[in-house]
Design a protein around this motif. Structure first.
Motif, PDB file in Angstrom:
ATOM      1  N   ARG A 141      -7.585  13.868   6.998  1.00 14.53           N
ATOM      2  CA  ARG A 141      -7.467  12.433   7.628  1.00 14.53           C
ATOM      3  C   ARG A 141      -8.098  11.341   7.166  1.00 14.53           C
ATOM      4  NH1 ARG A 141      -4.992  13.316  13.643  1.00 14.53           N
ATOM      5  NH2 ARG A 141      -3.252  14.509  13.484  1.00 14.53           N
ATOM      6  N   PHE A 142      -7.750  10.257   6.862  1.00 17.02           N
ATOM      7  CA  PHE A 142      -8.232   8.983   6.769  1.00 17.02           C
ATOM      8  C   PHE A 142      -7.639   7.860   7.279  1.00 17.02           C
ATOM      9  CE2 PHE A 142      -8.616  11.757   2.952  1.00 17.02           C
ATOM     10  CZ  PHE A 142     -10.062  11.581   2.431  1.00 17.02           C
ATOM     11  N   ALA A 143      -8.779   7.106   7.659  1.00 13.30           N
ATOM     12  CA  ALA A 143      -8.448   5.767   8.397  1.00 13.30           C
ATOM     13  C   ALA A 143      -7.707   4.854   7.382  1.00 13.30           C
ATOM     14  CB  ALA A 143      -9.458   5.147   9.178  1.00 13.30           C
ATOM     15  N   ALA A 144      -6.416   4.138   7.587  1.00 18.44           N
ATOM     16  CA  ALA A 144      -5.861   3.485   6.424  1.00 18.44           C
ATOM     17  C   ALA A 144      -6.005   2.079   6.899  1.00 18.44           C
ATOM     18  CB  ALA A 144      -4.354   4.022   6.438  1.00 18.44           C
ATOM     19  N   GLU A 145      -6.199   1.206   5.774  1.00 20.98           N
ATOM     20  CA  GLU A 145      -6.124  -0.205   5.830  1.00 20.98           C
ATOM     21  C   GLU A 145      -4.854  -0.619   5.532  1.00 20.98           C
ATOM     22  OE1 GLU A 145      -7.340  -3.835   2.804  1.00 20.98           O
ATOM     23  OE2 GLU A 145      -8.095  -1.908   2.456  1.00 20.98           O
ATOM     24  N   VAL A 146      -4.390  -1.662   6.458  1.00 16.82           N
ATOM     25  CA  VAL A 146      -2.981  -2.142   6.431  1.00 16.82           C
ATOM     26  C   VAL A 146      -3.033  -3.261   5.617  1.00 16.82           C
ATOM     27  CG1 VAL A 146      -1.168  -3.334   7.734  1.00 16.82           C
ATOM     28  CG2 VAL A 146      -2.482  -1.592   8.700  1.00 16.82           C
ATOM     29  N   VAL A 147      -2.688  -3.229   4.254  1.00 14.86           N
ATOM     30  CA  VAL A 147      -2.582  -4.186   3.248  1.00 14.86           C
ATOM     31  C   VAL A 147      -1.950  -5.313   3.579  1.00 14.86           C
ATOM     32  CG1 VAL A 147      -2.497  -4.851   0.810  1.00 14.86           C
ATOM     33  CG2 VAL A 147      -3.487  -2.533   1.424  1.00 14.86           C
ATOM     34  N   GLY A 148      -0.731  -4.950   4.040  1.00 18.17           N
ATOM     35  CA  GLY A 148       0.172  -6.104   4.381  1.00 18.17           C
ATOM     36  C   GLY A 148       1.709  -5.559   4.954  1.00 18.17           C
ATOM     37  N   ARG A 149       2.301  -6.273   5.872  1.00 18.89           N
ATOM     38  CA  ARG A 149       3.679  -5.767   6.310  1.00 18.89           C
ATOM     39  C   ARG A 149       4.526  -7.117   5.799  1.00 18.89           C
ATOM     40  NH1 ARG A 149       2.267  -4.825  12.576  1.00 18.89           N
ATOM     41  NH2 ARG A 149       4.259  -4.561  12.351  1.00 18.89           N
ATOM     42  N   GLU A 150       5.960  -6.279   6.021  1.00 19.43           N
ATOM     43  CA  GLU A 150       7.143  -7.193   5.587  1.00 19.43           C
ATOM     44  C   GLU A 150       8.264  -6.752   6.766  1.00 19.43           C
ATOM     45  OE1 GLU A 150       9.550  -9.646   5.428  1.00 19.43           O
ATOM     46  OE2 GLU A 150       7.946 -10.274   4.052  1.00 19.43           O
ATOM     47  N   PRO A 151       8.249  -7.316   8.015  1.00 20.59           N
ATOM     48  CA  PRO A 151       9.174  -6.754   8.808  1.00 20.59           C
ATOM     49  C   PRO A 151      10.547  -6.963   8.329  1.00 20.59           C
ATOM     50  CG  PRO A 151       7.557  -8.202   9.927  1.00 20.59           C
ATOM     51  CD  PRO A 151       7.202  -7.998   8.242  1.00 20.59           C
ATOM     52  N   ARG A 152      11.065  -8.054   7.595  1.00 22.72           N
ATOM     53  CA  ARG A 152      12.275  -8.535   7.521  1.00 22.72           C
ATOM     54  C   ARG A 152      12.749  -7.224   6.492  1.00 22.72           C
ATOM     55  NH1 ARG A 152      14.991 -12.875   8.198  1.00 22.72           N
ATOM     56  NH2 ARG A 152      16.185 -12.567   6.365  1.00 22.72           N
ATOM     57  N   SER A 153      12.002  -6.800   5.642  1.00 27.00           N
ATOM     58  CA  SER A 153      12.538  -5.607   4.724  1.00 27.00           C
ATOM     59  C   SER A 153      12.082  -4.312   5.356  1.00 27.00           C
ATOM     60  CB  SER A 153      11.801  -5.854   3.330  1.00 27.00           C
ATOM     61  OG  SER A 153      10.503  -5.839   3.233  1.00 27.00           O
ATOM     62  N   ASP A 154      11.573  -4.199   6.602  1.00 27.01           N
ATOM     63  CA  ASP A 154      10.960  -3.001   7.137  1.00 27.01           C
ATOM     64  C   ASP A 154      10.270  -2.294   6.310  1.00 27.01           C
ATOM     65  OD1 ASP A 154      10.566  -1.128   8.993  1.00 27.01           O
ATOM     66  OD2 ASP A 154      12.419   0.008   8.799  1.00 27.01           O
ATOM     67  N   LEU A 155       9.155  -2.910   5.653  1.00 27.62           N
ATOM     68  CA  LEU A 155       8.277  -2.363   4.587  1.00 27.62           C
ATOM     69  C   LEU A 155       6.865  -2.511   4.955  1.00 27.62           C
ATOM     70  CD1 LEU A 155      10.430  -2.673   1.206  1.00 27.62           C
ATOM     71  CD2 LEU A 155       9.682  -0.371   2.619  1.00 27.62           C
ATOM     72  N   ALA A 156       6.106  -1.711   4.562  1.00 29.17           N
ATOM     73  CA  ALA A 156       4.631  -2.157   4.761  1.00 29.17           C
ATOM     74  C   ALA A 156       3.773  -1.314   3.713  1.00 29.17           C
ATOM     75  CB  ALA A 156       3.975  -1.687   6.057  1.00 29.17           C
ATOM     76  N   VAL A 157       2.579  -1.938   3.345  1.00 30.29           N
ATOM     77  CA  VAL A 157       1.654  -1.148   2.519  1.00 30.29           C
ATOM     78  C   VAL A 157       0.206  -0.873   3.001  1.00 30.29           C
ATOM     79  CG1 VAL A 157       0.437  -1.380   0.215  1.00 30.29           C
ATOM     80  CG2 VAL A 157       2.848  -2.601   0.540  1.00 30.29           C
ATOM     81  N   LEU A 158      -0.020   0.613   2.770  1.00 33.98           N
ATOM     82  CA  LEU A 158      -1.370   1.023   3.339  1.00 33.98           C
ATOM     83  C   LEU A 158      -2.392   1.252   2.143  1.00 33.98           C
ATOM     84  CD1 LEU A 158      -0.092   3.558   6.055  1.00 33.98           C
ATOM     85  CD2 LEU A 158      -0.726   0.977   6.159  1.00 33.98           C
ATOM     86  N   LYS A 159      -3.779   1.239   2.340  1.00 32.59           N
ATOM     87  CA  LYS A 159      -4.436   1.914   1.532  1.00 32.59           C
ATOM     88  C   LYS A 159      -5.774   2.571   1.867  1.00 32.59           C
ATOM     89  CE  LYS A 159      -7.467   0.032  -2.302  1.00 32.59           C
ATOM     90  NZ  LYS A 159      -7.752  -1.255  -2.911  1.00 32.59           N
TER      91      LYS A 159
END
Length: 294
Positions: free
Chosen positions: A156-174
């Motif tokens: 398990r790794f703690a993930a950084e939330v790089v960014g979110r786009e609620p309108r397209s229901d997508l998010a990027v983690l790192k």
């Protein structure tokens, strides 16, 4: 205990087909239920007839095959799984993770701490920098709390939330480079075809690394997610709670979409009608998020 969210919620997440009425009933459902549960009993009886007919047909087919076909043939013999799907599954599973959002913190197998999720889903690696794509609604259901990624090997790794786009229901983690996740190749835009075989990979009900098979049922299917309308890839591959954010891949192991919603009847689970965000939209959104967030 983690609360399963996303796919599998009533028409989840927040899915209302344009063909459904304001009360959320399917087109075949009557406005009012019949008294005494007669409709339910009739439906069960009909399903029983279908089941019995299917079983008898299979048995009869087996008898005929035994008498007139290959002496080694058996009604119990399973149809062979296409080799390309087996290969696609082998290539895909190592790049797919479980995503846990919100909740309290607890120790993990990696340095530091990680969160025990109050919302769960899936995600997958898209590059060598260990960027992961998932659904935004998973993070939203987690209340903006810490995000943890669980790898196929259990780390398990703690993930950084790089960014979110609620309108397209997508998010990027790192996640850290030490995670060593295998990035999944993305299909070329507009290359997906109706009828081609696909695999849905993710962690339904917390069962990490689950693979289900189906076909592309339709393209450019209009669905409503939250307050926004989207065009989606429709598939009959079985997807359930926890599959949200996971990849839908073709027989070459290329991601053709991100599993995001299912149609349900009376709030039940998968009925074989699922929807994925098309890969061209996914790539465009992810590139924008990564470009802004690093």
């Amino acid at each position: 205990m983690a609360v399963q969210t996303g796919l599998g919620e009533p028409r989840g997440p927040w899915f209302i087909s344009p063909e459904l009425g304001p009360d959320g009933r399917g087109w075949w459902e009557p406005p009012e239920r019949e008294p005494g549960g007669r409709r339910s009993r009739r439906l069960l009886a009909a399903l029983a007839v279908v089941a019995i007919s299917t079983v008898s047909g299979a048995v009869a087919g087996g008898v005929v095959a035994g008498q007139y076909g290959d002496p080694g043939a058996s009604a119990a013999s399973a149809a062979p799984v296409p080799a390309e799907l087996v290969t696609a599954a082998e290539r895909t599973v190592p790049g797919v993770v479980s995503v846990l959002a919100g909740g309290t913190t607890a120790g993990s197998s990696t340095a530091g701490s990680a969160s025990v999720g109050s919302a769960t889903g899936s995600g997958f690696a898209v590059d060598d920098q260990q960027h992961l794509i998932t659904n935004d609604h998973i993070l939203a259901k987690g209340g903006g709390g810490p995000v943890t990624v669980e790898l196929p090997d259990g780390r398990r790794f703690a993930a950084e939330v790089v960014g979110r786009e609620p309108r397209s229901d997508l998010a990027v983690l790192k996640v850290p480079a030490s995670a060593g996740l295998t990035p999944l190749p993305l299909a070329k835009p507009n290359a997906t075809r109706v009828g081609e075989p696909v695999l849905a990979v993710g962690s339904p009900l917390g069962l990490a690394g689950t693979v289900t098979a189906g076909i592309v049922s339709a393209l450019d299917r209009e669905v409503r997610l939250g307050d926004n309308r989207h065009t989606a890839v429709q598939t009959d591959a079985s997807i359930n709670p926890g599959n949200s954010g996971g990849p839908l891949v073709n027989a070459r192991g290329e991601v053709v979409g991100v599993n995001t919603a299912i149609a349900t009847i009376d709030g039940n689970g998968s009925i074989g009608i699922g929807f994925a965000i098309p890969i061209d939209q996914v790539q465009q959104t992810a590139d924008t998020i990564i470009g802004k967030g690093g």
